[in-house]
Design a protein around this motif. Structure first.
Motif, short mmCIF file in Angstrom:
data_model
loop_
_atom_site.label_atom_id
_atom_site.label_comp_id
_atom_site.label_asym_id
_atom_site.label_seq_id
_atom_site.Cartn_x
_atom_site.Cartn_y
_atom_site.Cartn_z
N ASP A 187 39.89 -26.64 -54.41
CA ASP A 187 41.21 -27.19 -54.79
C ASP A 187 42.30 -26.60 -53.88
O ASP A 187 43.22 -27.29 -53.46
N ALA A 229 42.33 -28.29 -50.55
CA ALA A 229 42.99 -29.61 -50.61
C ALA A 229 44.51 -29.43 -50.52
O ALA A 229 45.16 -30.06 -49.69
N PRO A 259 43.59 -33.28 -55.03
CA PRO A 259 42.28 -33.58 -55.62
C PRO A 259 42.42 -34.71 -56.65
O PRO A 259 43.37 -34.69 -57.45
N TRP A 283 39.52 -36.62 -52.57
CA TRP A 283 40.91 -36.19 -52.37
C TRP A 283 41.71 -37.38 -51.86
O TRP A 283 41.20 -38.22 -51.12
#
Ligand SMILES: C[S@@+](CC[C@H](N)C(=O)[O-])C[C@H]1O[C@@H](n2cnc3c(N)ncnc32)[C@H](O)[C@@H]1O
Length: 326
Positions: free
Chosen positions: A297, A300, A307, A323
Protein backbone atom coordinates in the motif's frame (compact mmCIF):
# COMPACT_ATOMS: atom_id res chain seq x y z
CA UNK A 1 -2.40 -10.20 -35.92
CA UNK A 2 0.99 -11.17 -34.49
CA UNK A 3 3.84 -8.72 -34.68
CA UNK A 4 7.31 -9.15 -33.31
CA UNK A 5 9.25 -5.94 -33.15
CA UNK A 6 12.49 -5.04 -34.81
CA UNK A 7 14.96 -6.85 -32.61
CA UNK A 8 16.19 -10.34 -33.30
CA UNK A 9 18.18 -12.43 -30.82
CA UNK A 10 20.42 -13.73 -33.58
CA UNK A 11 21.67 -10.23 -34.49
CA UNK A 12 25.26 -9.69 -33.59
CA UNK A 13 26.03 -6.16 -32.62
CA UNK A 14 23.65 -3.94 -30.64
CA UNK A 15 21.96 -6.64 -28.55
CA UNK A 16 25.17 -8.52 -27.77
CA UNK A 17 27.05 -5.26 -27.19
CA UNK A 18 24.50 -4.29 -24.50
CA UNK A 19 24.70 -7.79 -23.06
CA UNK A 20 28.52 -7.61 -22.99
CA UNK A 21 28.58 -4.15 -21.41
CA UNK A 22 26.00 -5.10 -18.77
CA UNK A 23 27.91 -8.28 -17.92
CA UNK A 24 31.22 -6.46 -17.61
CA UNK A 25 29.67 -3.72 -15.50
CA UNK A 26 28.43 -6.39 -13.07
CA UNK A 27 31.52 -8.59 -13.03
CA UNK A 28 33.97 -5.70 -12.53
CA UNK A 29 32.32 -4.66 -9.25
CA UNK A 30 33.88 -5.65 -5.93
CA UNK A 31 30.72 -7.61 -5.19
CA UNK A 32 30.15 -9.30 -8.54
CA UNK A 33 26.66 -9.50 -10.00
CA UNK A 34 24.88 -10.35 -13.25
CA UNK A 35 21.60 -8.77 -14.48
CA UNK A 36 18.82 -11.34 -14.09
CA UNK A 37 17.02 -10.20 -17.25
CA UNK A 38 19.61 -12.19 -19.23
CA UNK A 39 18.40 -15.50 -17.75
CA UNK A 40 15.79 -15.73 -20.46
CA UNK A 41 17.31 -17.24 -23.61
CA UNK A 42 15.61 -20.26 -25.26
CA UNK A 43 17.02 -22.68 -22.67
CA UNK A 44 16.35 -20.26 -19.79
CA UNK A 45 12.70 -19.97 -20.88
CA UNK A 46 12.30 -23.77 -20.87
CA UNK A 47 13.96 -24.03 -17.46
CA UNK A 48 11.76 -21.28 -16.03
CA UNK A 49 8.64 -23.07 -17.32
CA UNK A 50 9.87 -26.21 -15.53
CA UNK A 51 10.50 -24.20 -12.35
CA UNK A 52 6.91 -22.90 -12.51
CA UNK A 53 5.69 -26.50 -12.29
CA UNK A 54 8.11 -27.77 -9.64
CA UNK A 55 6.58 -28.63 -6.23
CA UNK A 56 8.52 -26.03 -4.25
CA UNK A 57 7.77 -23.04 -6.51
CA UNK A 58 4.40 -22.11 -4.98
CA UNK A 59 4.23 -18.65 -6.62
CA UNK A 60 2.84 -19.85 -9.95
CA UNK A 61 0.17 -22.05 -8.36
CA UNK A 62 -0.94 -19.22 -6.03
CA UNK A 63 -1.28 -16.68 -8.81
CA UNK A 64 -2.85 -19.18 -11.17
CA UNK A 65 -5.48 -19.89 -8.52
CA UNK A 66 -6.22 -16.15 -8.21
CA UNK A 67 -6.52 -15.62 -11.96
CA UNK A 68 -8.56 -18.79 -12.52
CA UNK A 69 -10.93 -18.61 -9.57
CA UNK A 70 -11.40 -14.84 -9.31
CA UNK A 71 -11.46 -13.99 -13.02
CA UNK A 72 -15.17 -13.11 -12.93
CA UNK A 73 -14.36 -10.41 -10.34
CA UNK A 74 -11.20 -9.33 -12.11
CA UNK A 75 -12.63 -8.99 -15.62
CA UNK A 76 -14.88 -5.96 -14.96
CA UNK A 77 -11.97 -4.22 -13.20
CA UNK A 78 -9.84 -4.31 -16.38
CA UNK A 79 -12.48 -3.50 -19.00
CA UNK A 80 -13.99 -0.29 -20.38
CA UNK A 81 -17.23 -0.69 -22.31
CA UNK A 82 -17.08 -3.34 -25.05
CA UNK A 83 -13.37 -2.96 -25.66
CA UNK A 84 -10.56 -4.29 -23.52
CA UNK A 85 -6.89 -3.52 -24.13
CA UNK A 86 -4.39 -5.18 -21.84
CA UNK A 87 -0.65 -4.59 -21.83
CA UNK A 88 1.45 -7.15 -19.96
CA UNK A 89 5.04 -6.46 -18.93
CA UNK A 90 7.29 -9.56 -18.89
CA UNK A 91 4.40 -11.76 -19.99
CA UNK A 92 6.38 -15.02 -20.15
CA UNK A 93 4.31 -17.91 -21.54
CA UNK A 94 1.01 -16.20 -20.63
CA UNK A 95 -0.27 -19.44 -19.10
CA UNK A 96 -1.75 -17.74 -16.03
CA UNK A 97 -3.02 -14.66 -17.89
CA UNK A 98 -4.86 -17.13 -20.14
CA UNK A 99 -7.59 -17.54 -17.47
CA UNK A 100 -8.33 -13.81 -17.35
CA UNK A 101 -8.14 -13.48 -21.15
CA UNK A 102 -10.50 -16.43 -21.61
CA UNK A 103 -13.06 -14.76 -19.35
CA UNK A 104 -12.62 -11.44 -21.18
CA UNK A 105 -13.08 -12.83 -24.70
CA UNK A 106 -16.29 -14.57 -23.66
CA UNK A 107 -17.72 -11.37 -22.14
CA UNK A 108 -16.40 -8.51 -24.29
CA UNK A 109 -16.50 -7.80 -28.03
CA UNK A 110 -12.94 -6.67 -28.75
CA UNK A 111 -10.09 -7.86 -26.57
CA UNK A 112 -6.55 -6.85 -27.53
CA UNK A 113 -3.54 -8.16 -25.67
CA UNK A 114 -0.08 -6.57 -25.92
CA UNK A 115 2.47 -8.87 -24.23
CA UNK A 116 5.91 -7.26 -23.86
CA UNK A 117 8.88 -9.53 -23.18
CA UNK A 118 12.63 -9.46 -23.60
CA UNK A 119 12.59 -13.07 -24.81
CA UNK A 120 11.51 -13.60 -28.42
CA UNK A 121 11.30 -17.37 -27.83
CA UNK A 122 8.73 -17.12 -25.09
CA UNK A 123 6.69 -14.60 -27.09
CA UNK A 124 6.53 -17.00 -30.03
CA UNK A 125 5.44 -19.75 -27.65
CA UNK A 126 2.80 -17.47 -26.09
CA UNK A 127 1.45 -16.42 -29.50
CA UNK A 128 1.14 -20.00 -30.73
CA UNK A 129 -0.46 -21.20 -27.50
CA UNK A 130 -2.91 -18.35 -26.90
CA UNK A 131 -3.63 -17.99 -30.64
CA UNK A 132 -4.66 -21.63 -30.65
CA UNK A 133 -6.70 -21.58 -27.44
CA UNK A 134 -8.31 -18.15 -27.89
CA UNK A 135 -8.66 -17.46 -31.64
CA UNK A 136 -10.95 -14.45 -30.92
CA UNK A 137 -8.14 -12.70 -29.03
CA UNK A 138 -6.16 -10.07 -30.91
CA UNK A 139 -2.47 -10.44 -29.94
CA UNK A 140 0.09 -7.75 -30.73
CA UNK A 141 3.44 -8.63 -29.12
CA UNK A 142 6.45 -6.46 -28.49
CA UNK A 143 9.87 -8.02 -28.17
CA UNK A 144 12.09 -5.87 -25.98
CA UNK A 145 12.51 -4.22 -22.61
CA UNK A 146 9.47 -3.20 -20.50
CA UNK A 147 9.74 0.54 -21.08
CA UNK A 148 10.84 0.26 -24.71
CA UNK A 149 7.60 -1.66 -25.20
CA UNK A 150 5.46 0.91 -23.40
CA UNK A 151 7.11 3.72 -25.36
CA UNK A 152 6.56 1.90 -28.68
CA UNK A 153 2.89 1.32 -27.87
CA UNK A 154 2.51 4.96 -26.92
CA UNK A 155 4.07 6.04 -30.24
CA UNK A 156 1.60 3.83 -32.10
CA UNK A 157 -1.24 5.55 -30.23
CA UNK A 158 -2.03 2.51 -28.05
CA UNK A 159 -2.04 4.41 -24.79
CA UNK A 160 -2.37 1.69 -22.16
CA UNK A 161 -5.42 1.70 -19.92
CA UNK A 162 -4.56 -1.42 -17.96
CA UNK A 163 -1.06 -2.77 -17.41
CA UNK A 164 -0.43 -6.22 -15.95
CA UNK A 165 2.84 -6.96 -14.19
CA UNK A 166 2.36 -10.46 -12.83
CA UNK A 167 4.39 -13.35 -11.45
CA UNK A 168 6.14 -11.25 -8.79
CA UNK A 169 8.43 -9.87 -11.52
CA UNK A 170 8.43 -6.71 -9.38
CA UNK A 171 10.20 -8.76 -6.70
CA UNK A 172 13.18 -9.14 -9.03
CA UNK A 173 14.12 -5.56 -8.15
CA UNK A 174 15.33 -4.24 -4.80
CA UNK A 175 12.62 -2.22 -3.03
CA UNK A 176 13.98 1.23 -3.99
CA UNK A 177 14.30 0.20 -7.65
CA UNK A 178 10.76 -1.19 -7.58
CA UNK A 179 9.53 2.25 -6.41
CA UNK A 180 11.34 3.94 -9.31
CA UNK A 181 9.91 1.33 -11.67
CA UNK A 182 6.33 2.15 -10.53
CA UNK A 183 6.95 5.89 -10.90
CA UNK A 184 8.20 5.31 -14.45
CA UNK A 185 5.27 3.03 -15.26
CA UNK A 186 2.90 5.70 -13.91
CA UNK A 187 4.43 8.22 -16.35
CA UNK A 188 2.99 6.17 -19.27
CA UNK A 189 -0.53 6.24 -17.78
CA UNK A 190 -3.33 8.76 -17.48
CA UNK A 191 -5.33 9.44 -14.35
CA UNK A 192 -7.83 6.61 -13.84
CA UNK A 193 -5.80 3.97 -15.74
CA UNK A 194 -5.13 0.76 -13.84
CA UNK A 195 -2.30 -1.64 -13.09
CA UNK A 196 -2.53 -5.19 -11.75
CA UNK A 197 0.69 -6.21 -10.02
CA UNK A 198 1.64 -9.60 -8.53
CA UNK A 199 3.51 -9.47 -5.21
CA UNK A 200 4.77 -12.44 -3.22
CA UNK A 201 4.07 -11.96 0.50
CA UNK A 202 6.35 -12.69 3.46
CA UNK A 203 5.58 -16.08 4.99
CA UNK A 204 7.31 -19.00 6.71
CA UNK A 205 10.96 -18.47 5.69
CA UNK A 206 11.47 -22.19 5.01
CA UNK A 207 8.76 -22.17 2.34
CA UNK A 208 10.42 -19.22 0.61
CA UNK A 209 13.94 -20.64 0.86
CA UNK A 210 12.81 -23.97 -0.66
CA UNK A 211 11.11 -22.24 -3.61
CA UNK A 212 14.51 -20.95 -4.80
CA UNK A 213 16.44 -24.14 -3.99
CA UNK A 214 14.32 -26.95 -5.41
CA UNK A 215 15.28 -30.59 -4.91
CA UNK A 216 15.41 -31.34 -8.64
CA UNK A 217 18.08 -28.65 -9.13
CA UNK A 218 16.11 -26.67 -11.72
CA UNK A 219 16.95 -23.30 -10.13
CA UNK A 220 20.60 -24.33 -10.11
CA UNK A 221 20.43 -25.15 -13.84
CA UNK A 222 18.56 -21.90 -14.51
CA UNK A 223 21.38 -19.89 -12.89
CA UNK A 224 24.21 -21.91 -14.46
CA UNK A 225 22.53 -21.48 -17.86
CA UNK A 226 23.51 -17.80 -17.83
CA UNK A 227 27.18 -18.87 -17.79
CA UNK A 228 26.48 -21.14 -20.79
CA UNK A 229 24.75 -18.24 -22.52
CA UNK A 230 27.78 -15.98 -21.97
CA UNK A 231 30.07 -18.67 -23.40
CA UNK A 232 27.90 -18.99 -26.50
CA UNK A 233 26.93 -15.36 -27.14
CA UNK A 234 29.90 -13.46 -25.67
CA UNK A 235 32.63 -15.98 -26.41
CA UNK A 236 33.52 -16.34 -22.72
CA UNK A 237 35.11 -19.50 -21.30
CA UNK A 238 33.20 -20.15 -18.05
CA UNK A 239 33.61 -23.70 -16.76
CA UNK A 240 30.13 -24.41 -15.38
CA UNK A 241 31.57 -27.15 -13.13
CA UNK A 242 33.48 -24.51 -11.17
CA UNK A 243 30.31 -22.79 -9.89
CA UNK A 244 27.61 -23.89 -7.48
CA UNK A 245 24.20 -22.35 -6.88
CA UNK A 246 23.39 -20.97 -3.41
CA UNK A 247 20.36 -19.05 -2.21
CA UNK A 248 19.66 -17.27 1.04
CA UNK A 249 16.38 -15.85 2.35
CA UNK A 250 16.72 -13.12 4.97
CA UNK A 251 13.37 -12.92 6.80
CA UNK A 252 14.28 -9.62 8.46
CA UNK A 253 14.46 -7.81 5.12
CA UNK A 254 12.16 -10.12 3.10
CA UNK A 255 14.91 -10.49 0.50
CA UNK A 256 15.77 -13.82 -1.10
CA UNK A 257 19.12 -13.64 -2.92
CA UNK A 258 20.50 -16.17 -5.41
CA UNK A 259 24.23 -16.55 -5.99
CA UNK A 260 26.73 -18.59 -7.94
CA UNK A 261 29.74 -19.51 -5.81
CA UNK A 262 33.16 -19.99 -7.39
CA UNK A 263 34.46 -23.35 -6.12
CA UNK A 264 38.11 -22.62 -7.02
CA UNK A 265 40.35 -19.63 -7.61
CA UNK A 266 40.40 -19.16 -11.38
CA UNK A 267 40.19 -16.66 -14.24
CA UNK A 268 37.48 -16.47 -16.89
CA UNK A 269 38.44 -15.11 -20.30
CA UNK A 270 36.31 -12.89 -22.51
CA UNK A 271 37.56 -11.67 -25.92
CA UNK A 272 38.47 -8.23 -24.52
CA UNK A 273 38.62 -8.84 -20.75
CA UNK A 274 39.47 -11.33 -18.07
CA UNK A 275 37.67 -11.74 -14.75
CA UNK A 276 39.40 -13.24 -11.74
CA UNK A 277 37.47 -15.30 -9.17
CA UNK A 278 38.73 -16.16 -5.72
CA UNK A 279 37.78 -19.49 -4.23
CA UNK A 280 34.40 -18.97 -2.53
CA UNK A 281 33.71 -15.66 -4.27
CA UNK A 282 30.06 -14.98 -5.12
CA UNK A 283 28.23 -13.70 -8.17
CA UNK A 284 24.91 -12.19 -7.13
CA UNK A 285 22.38 -13.45 -9.67
CA UNK A 286 18.90 -12.42 -8.61
CA UNK A 287 16.86 -10.85 -5.87
CA UNK A 288 13.31 -12.04 -5.08
CA UNK A 289 11.77 -9.52 -2.71
CA UNK A 290 8.87 -10.50 -0.45
CA UNK A 291 6.43 -7.88 0.84
CA UNK A 292 4.13 -7.11 3.76
CA UNK A 293 0.66 -5.90 2.66
CA UNK A 294 1.35 -2.53 4.34
CA UNK A 295 4.54 -2.10 2.26
CA UNK A 296 2.54 -2.70 -0.93
CA UNK A 297 0.00 0.00 0.00
CA UNK A 298 2.88 2.34 0.85
CA UNK A 299 4.47 1.68 -2.55
CA UNK A 300 1.19 2.58 -4.29
CA UNK A 301 0.80 5.88 -2.45
CA UNK A 302 4.46 6.87 -2.98
CA UNK A 303 4.38 6.21 -6.73
CA UNK A 304 1.18 7.96 -7.86
CA UNK A 305 -1.37 5.17 -7.44
CA UNK A 306 -4.33 4.44 -5.15
CA UNK A 307 -5.00 0.82 -4.13
CA UNK A 308 -8.42 -0.31 -5.43
CA UNK A 309 -8.72 -4.01 -4.69
CA UNK A 310 -6.54 -6.91 -3.55
CA UNK A 311 -6.97 -10.45 -4.88
CA UNK A 312 -5.42 -13.12 -2.62
CA UNK A 313 -5.01 -16.88 -2.94
CA UNK A 314 -6.66 -19.17 -0.37
CA UNK A 315 -3.51 -19.56 1.71
CA UNK A 316 -2.81 -15.83 1.76
CA UNK A 317 0.68 -16.31 0.29
CA UNK A 318 0.43 -14.12 -2.82
CA UNK A 319 -1.54 -11.07 -3.97
CA UNK A 320 -2.48 -9.46 -7.25
CA UNK A 321 -3.17 -5.82 -6.39
CA UNK A 322 -5.26 -3.50 -8.55
CA UNK A 323 -4.11 0.11 -8.37
CA UNK A 324 -5.56 3.18 -10.07
CA UNK A 325 -3.38 6.00 -11.36
CA UNK A 326 -4.08 9.15 -9.28
C1 LIG B 1 9.89 -14.64 -13.83
S1 LIG B 1 9.34 -14.66 -15.49
C2 LIG B 1 7.60 -14.39 -15.22
C3 LIG B 1 6.77 -14.48 -16.43
C4 LIG B 1 5.27 -14.15 -16.23
N1 LIG B 1 5.08 -12.78 -15.79
C5 LIG B 1 4.66 -15.09 -15.25
O1 LIG B 1 4.17 -14.64 -14.22
O2 LIG B 1 4.63 -16.31 -15.52
C6 LIG B 1 9.93 -13.08 -16.04
C7 LIG B 1 9.59 -12.75 -17.50
O3 LIG B 1 9.91 -11.36 -17.68
C8 LIG B 1 10.75 -11.21 -18.82
N2 LIG B 1 11.64 -10.07 -18.53
C9 LIG B 1 12.61 -10.00 -17.56
N3 LIG B 1 13.19 -8.79 -17.57
C10 LIG B 1 12.58 -8.09 -18.56
C11 LIG B 1 12.73 -6.76 -19.05
N4 LIG B 1 13.63 -5.92 -18.52
N5 LIG B 1 11.94 -6.36 -20.06
C12 LIG B 1 11.02 -7.22 -20.62
N6 LIG B 1 10.83 -8.48 -20.19
C13 LIG B 1 11.60 -8.91 -19.17
C14 LIG B 1 11.47 -12.54 -18.97
O4 LIG B 1 11.88 -12.79 -20.29
C15 LIG B 1 10.42 -13.53 -18.49
O5 LIG B 1 9.61 -13.99 -19.53
Amino acid sequence: MYMLSKRDDSSTSPVNRNFYDDVMCGLRQTEKSLPSKYFYDAQGDVLFQQIMHCPEYYLTRCEEEILREQREDLAPCVSLGDDVTLVELGAGDGSKTFHLLQCLVSNYKHVTYHPIDISSHILKHLEADLGNKLPELSIDSYHGDYFEGLAALQQQGHTPKVVLFLGANIGNMPKAEAMQFCIRMRSFLNKGDKVLIGFDLVKNPRIIQAAYDDEAGLTRRFNINLLTRMNRELDADFNEELFEHYCHYDPTSGTCSSYLVSLLEHTVLFPEDEIHFDKGELIHMEVSQKYLPSEIDHMASETGFAPVKTFTDKRGWFVDVLWEAK
